[in-house]
Design an enzyme around this catalytic site. Structure first.
Site, PDB file in Angstrom:
ATOM      1  CG  HIS A  43      45.497 -12.704 -50.831  1.00  0.00           C
ATOM      2  ND1 HIS A  43      45.145 -11.677 -51.652  1.00  0.00           N
ATOM      3  CD2 HIS A  43      46.832 -12.596 -50.695  1.00  0.00           C
ATOM      4  CE1 HIS A  43      46.209 -10.982 -52.007  1.00  0.00           C
ATOM      5  NE2 HIS A  43      47.262 -11.533 -51.424  1.00  0.00           N
ATOM      6  CD  GLU A  70      41.999 -12.533 -54.496  1.00  0.00           C
ATOM      7  OE1 GLU A  70      41.072 -12.176 -55.219  1.00  0.00           O
ATOM      8  OE2 GLU A  70      42.342 -11.911 -53.471  1.00  0.00           O
ATOM      9  CG  HIS A 190      40.375  -4.386 -51.692  1.00  0.00           C
ATOM     10  ND1 HIS A 190      41.334  -5.261 -51.261  1.00  0.00           N
ATOM     11  CD2 HIS A 190      40.349  -3.388 -50.773  1.00  0.00           C
ATOM     12  CE1 HIS A 190      41.897  -4.805 -50.159  1.00  0.00           C
ATOM     13  NE2 HIS A 190      41.304  -3.670 -49.841  1.00  0.00           N
TER      14      HIS A 190
END
Ligand SMILES: CC(=O)[C@@H](O)C(O)COP(=O)(O)O
Ligand SMILES: NCC(=O)COP(=O)(O)O
Length: 237
Positions: A43, A70, A190
């Site tokens: 990410h 991401e 998450h």
């Protein structure tokens, strides 16, 4: 079967703490794959606090499992993803100064923006997933903008799991059923952990993939990376 993508952001956090190349992010990604990871997630954030844009280019050369990038689709991110053409891009609406991702897209308010981005990435042959809250309206909006998959933002589940697991997962089951009905692929991530993963994967239908970083890397401090990845894989069987 739900696949495990290991998020290696935290490995880059440790590396960046000293400015050198220890731990070597590319080697860790290869080792995660060898130890059983079925994908590698990164990410990159605009401040490059952990994953650097160059890391994405380097990882692209070596990752042989599913590479998932991401991030918030600003111009630099879009250019990077289009250059690398990973197996999957996951669009996340987080602010540059957010400590971590903290909400999914409003797929109705941002429909035009999302549609344009998704069309662009899909034309490049990249599968697109968009990060959404467990809300049937947002899932319908995701379908309308043409994404291949959604990633359910699981922090609310993880927070409520210790006090009431059944209540914590209800909205996620409904959102997953909606995705299934609409023909959308389903990912989640998450704050998933060894504590809460099995229950989630057992209850939420048609879960294709979870991406896990923070808890998994913390567990690896105690159990080692190879054991830890195997332990997470076992929770998904
Ligand atoms: C999109 C998402 O859910 C995030 O969990 C993520 O990729 C983690 O980012 P950080 O490692 O920067 O907290
Ligand atoms: N998409 C979620 C992810 O990659 C990892 O999130 P976390 O396990 O670090 O919270």
């Amino acid at each position: 079967m739900t696949r495990l993508s290991v998020n290696i952001n935290k490995i880059a956090t440790i590396r960046n703490a000293r400015g050198g190349n220890n731990p070597n992010l590319v080697q860790v990604a290869l080792d995660c794959e060898r130890f059983g990871a079925q994908g590698i997630t990164v990410h990159p954030r605009p401040d490059e606090r952990h994953i650097r844009y160059q890391d994405v280019l380097d990882l692209h050369e070596v990752v042989t499992t599913e590479f998932n990038i991401e991030g918030n689709p600003d111009d630099r991110f879009i250019e990077l993803v289009r250059r690398v053409k990973p197996a999957q891009v996951t669009l996340v609406p987080d602010a540059p100064d957010a400590i971590t991702s903290n909400a999914g897209w409003d797929t109705i308010r941002h429909a035009d923006h999302l549609r344009r981005l998704i069309d662009t990435f899909k034309a490049d042959g990249i599968r697109v997933s968009i990060f959404v809250d467990a809300d049937a309206r947002m899932v319908e909006g995701a379908k309308a903008v043409g994404t291949d998959r959604i990633e359910l933002y699981t922090e609310p589940y993880a927070t409520h799991y210790p006090t009431d697991p059944a209540a914590a997962v209800v909205d996620f089951i409904k959102a997953a059923q909606k995705a299934q009905e609409l023909g959308l692929g389903l990912n989640a991530g998450h704050d998933l952990s060894l504590e809460n993963l099995r229950f989630f994967a057992e209850k939420v239908p048609s879960l294709l993939e979870v991406s896990i970083g923070h808890a998994l890397i913390c567990d690896a401090l105690y159990f080692g990376l190879e054991n830890t990845i195997q332990m997470y894989r076992r929770e998904l069987t």
